[in-house]
Design an enzyme around this catalytic site. Structure first.
Site, PDB file in Angstrom:
ATOM      1  N   ASP A   1      50.778  34.650  41.633  1.00  0.00           N
ATOM      2  CA  ASP A   1      49.779  35.605  41.165  1.00  0.00           C
ATOM      3  C   ASP A   1      48.878  34.766  40.278  1.00  0.00           C
ATOM      4  O   ASP A   1      49.268  34.388  39.168  1.00  0.00           O
ATOM      5  CB  ASP A   1      50.419  36.739  40.359  1.00  0.00           C
ATOM      6  N   HIS A   2      47.685  34.455  40.787  1.00  0.00           N
ATOM      7  CA  HIS A   2      46.909  33.424  40.086  1.00  0.00           C
ATOM      8  C   HIS A   2      46.476  33.876  38.690  1.00  0.00           C
ATOM      9  O   HIS A   2      46.124  33.050  37.857  1.00  0.00           O
ATOM     10  CB  HIS A   2      45.716  32.953  40.934  1.00  0.00           C
TER      11      HIS A   2
ATOM     12  N   HIS B   1      48.157  41.988  39.820  1.00  0.00           N
ATOM     13  CA  HIS B   1      47.499  41.374  38.664  1.00  0.00           C
ATOM     14  C   HIS B   1      47.587  42.238  37.402  1.00  0.00           C
ATOM     15  O   HIS B   1      47.980  41.760  36.335  1.00  0.00           O
ATOM     16  CB  HIS B   1      46.015  41.121  38.958  1.00  0.00           C
TER      17      HIS B   1
END
Ligand code: NAP
Length: 484
Positions: free
Chosen positions: A177-178, A240
């Site tokens: 999950d950047h 996110h």
């Protein structure tokens, strides 16, 4: 001031989907930046793999073009590109067939860290995992990196976890999950757990509420087909926004280590109450004059998929009982911004009288743009005129604090890929976390379907549907302005 760069161990990184959009826009330019930053050892190798028929020279050409197009424009480091490209090669491999695997294996070196980046659709994860094991490319020390979306709902996420678990242990699986790779997100942990100042106030007694906003100005772009099956809840909230909520709400982990941190995040997700459907607003951007709306963009005049969600939720535990968390995300909004705001309660008594005005302390953690943290503090308005209060920001904008070195701060993908090579899973989602997040979001989505709910239209360039403003207004609160 930044960067004591510690080179990682030599590695072979295979990027399945090496010719795809994500590889070209993020992974390859990111690796080049780490190479220029001195973090990649000379023995590192990057091998692109996909079905397209291409040789090493053709792939290097594509990599060079990707770096020109999507890489760091301010520091292009042209002189270093040839040396980087020497480390890059390509093998034609079909995930669903047996061709190319033996040749790919021959490119891998013994005694080197092996990482396999699955930059392909999730339907191929099982085929890739099976062949990596079957052809003997992966062993028990190898790592696999998988991208979002990790499942479409709880059932599919469980199935994906089970598929990967047949071939790899949880310690080998890196679910990206950047958002977790962003500098500010890690700084949030440093601020919370590295200072005495905040943690004693970090609870329902002192915090009035928390807002998390991830606003985009873009629409669905070329991803309409994918997005329309997903929507903002699956595409943004389930991953996110929930990860950000976890980092804000979690208890201090015993150590900054993968399972310590992830255990605490999981407890937060499990403590989330089901959301009352009166506390959720779905929206869809409407056409505006010549500007087409969402339905036009996804080529479905009857689409009921949301491009915006705002909701209020509660973390039911001792720390947060009674403190609402407001989450909001959407496309085609007024500005591109991601912010977490911790809004503290009023001081219990104002000694200055009503005329002085009252202000609340707000700790604002900005993920983009201008990553940084600001604490709003109340002081006396300077000058004559008696005691009037005014809010001033204690600003920890990284660009100011770190000066020009801030440009050397790795972006999220770069950092996360280096963490894979280091074998550090702290900033990656564990399988049970992902499942717990789906278990919370599934009933919300099922409720929309059961009620045949149509998303509320909102204007392009606005802050979302009016109902989302009412969500706060009804509680006597107000969203922070969406601005860049
Ligand atoms: P994409 O542009 O469609 O690229 C897909 C890649 O997979 C291509 O390199 C394609 O090359 C390869 N591929 C397809 N079928 C294959 C097969 N049978 N065997 C081997 N390779 C195969 O997709 P993308 O946008 O890069 O996305 C990749 C993954 O990342 C997806 O799961 C996506 O959801 C996720 N993701 C993407 C982004 C983004 O910004 N793009 C952001 C977050 C997550 P060939 O056709 O040559 O085989």
């Amino acid at each position: 001031m930044v960067s004591r760069v510690i080179p990682v161990d030599p590695f072979d990184l295979v990027i399945f989907g090496g010719t795809g959009d994500l590889a070209r826009r993020k992974i390859l330019p990111g690796l080049f930046r780490r190479f220029c930053g001195g973090q990649m050892p000379p023995e590192a190798r990057i091998i692109g793999a996909a079905r397209s028929d291409m040789d090493d020279a053709g792939f290097r050409q594509m990599v060079a073009e990707s770096i020109h197009e999507f890489g760091d424009k301010r520091h292009p480091h042209e002189d270093q590109l040839p040396a980087f490209l020497e480390r890059v090669s390509y093998e034609t491999v079909d995930a669903t067939g047996d061709g190319g695997w033996t040749a790919l294996k021959a490119r891998l070196r013994p005694g080197t860290v092996r990482a396999f980046y699955f930059s392909v659709g999730p339907s191929l994860f099982g085929d890739l995992a099976e062949r990596l094991r079957g052809f003997g490319l992966a062993d028990d020390d190898s790592r696999v990196v998988v991208e979002k979306p990790f499942g479409h709902d709880l059932k599919s996420a469980r199935a994906l976890n089970a598929t990967l678990a047949r071939h790899f242990s949880e310690q080998q699986i890196y679910r990206i999950d950047h958002y977790l790779g962003k500098e500010t997100v890690q700084n949030l942990m440093a601020v919370r757990f590295g200072n005495m100042l905040f943690e004693p106030l970090w609870n329902a007694q002192y915090v009035d509420h928390i807002q998390i906003t991830v606003a985009e100005t873009v629409g669905v772009g070329g991803r309409g087909g994918y997005y329309d099956k997903s929507g903002a809840m699956r595409d943004m909230v389930q991953n996110h926004l929930m990860q950000l909520l976890c980092l804000i709400a979690m208890e201090p982990p015993a150590r900054f280590e993968p399972d310590s941190v992830r255990d605490e995040k999981l407890k937060v997700i499990r403590a989330l109450d089901p959301v009352d459907w009166h506390h959720i607003v779905r929206g869809q951007y409407a056409p505006d004059g010549d500007t087409p709306g969402y339905r036009h963009d996804v080529e479905d005049p009857r689409s009921r998929t949301e491009s915006f969600v705002a909701l209020k939720c509660h973390v039911s535990n001792w720390r947060w009982a009674g403190t609402p968390f407001y989450l909001r995300t959407g496309k085609k909004l007024r500005a591109r911004t991601s912010e977490i705001a911790v809004v503290f309660k009023d001081a219990p008594h104002s000694i200055f009288g009503a005329d002085a005005g009252r202000h609340r302390n707000v700790l604002s953690i900005r993920l983009q743009p201008n990553e940084g943290i600001t604490l709003g503090v109340t002081i006396k308005e300077p000058g004559p005129g008696g005691m009037r209060l005014v809010d001033v920001p204690l600003d920890m904008t990284f660009a100011d604090a770190l000066g020009p070195d801030v440009e050397d701060v790795p972006d999220a993908y770069e950092r996360l890929i280096m963490d894979v090579i280091r074998g550090n899973q702290t900033l990656f989602m564990r399988g049970d976390e992902v499942e717990a997040a789906w278990a919370w979001t599934d009933p919300i989505i099922e409720g929309w379907i059961a009620r045949n709910e149509v998303p509320k239209p909102y204007d392009v360039g606005s802050s979302g549907p009016d109902d989302s403003l009412m969500l706060m207004h009804k509680d006597g609160r107000k969203w922070r302005e969406i601005r860049s």
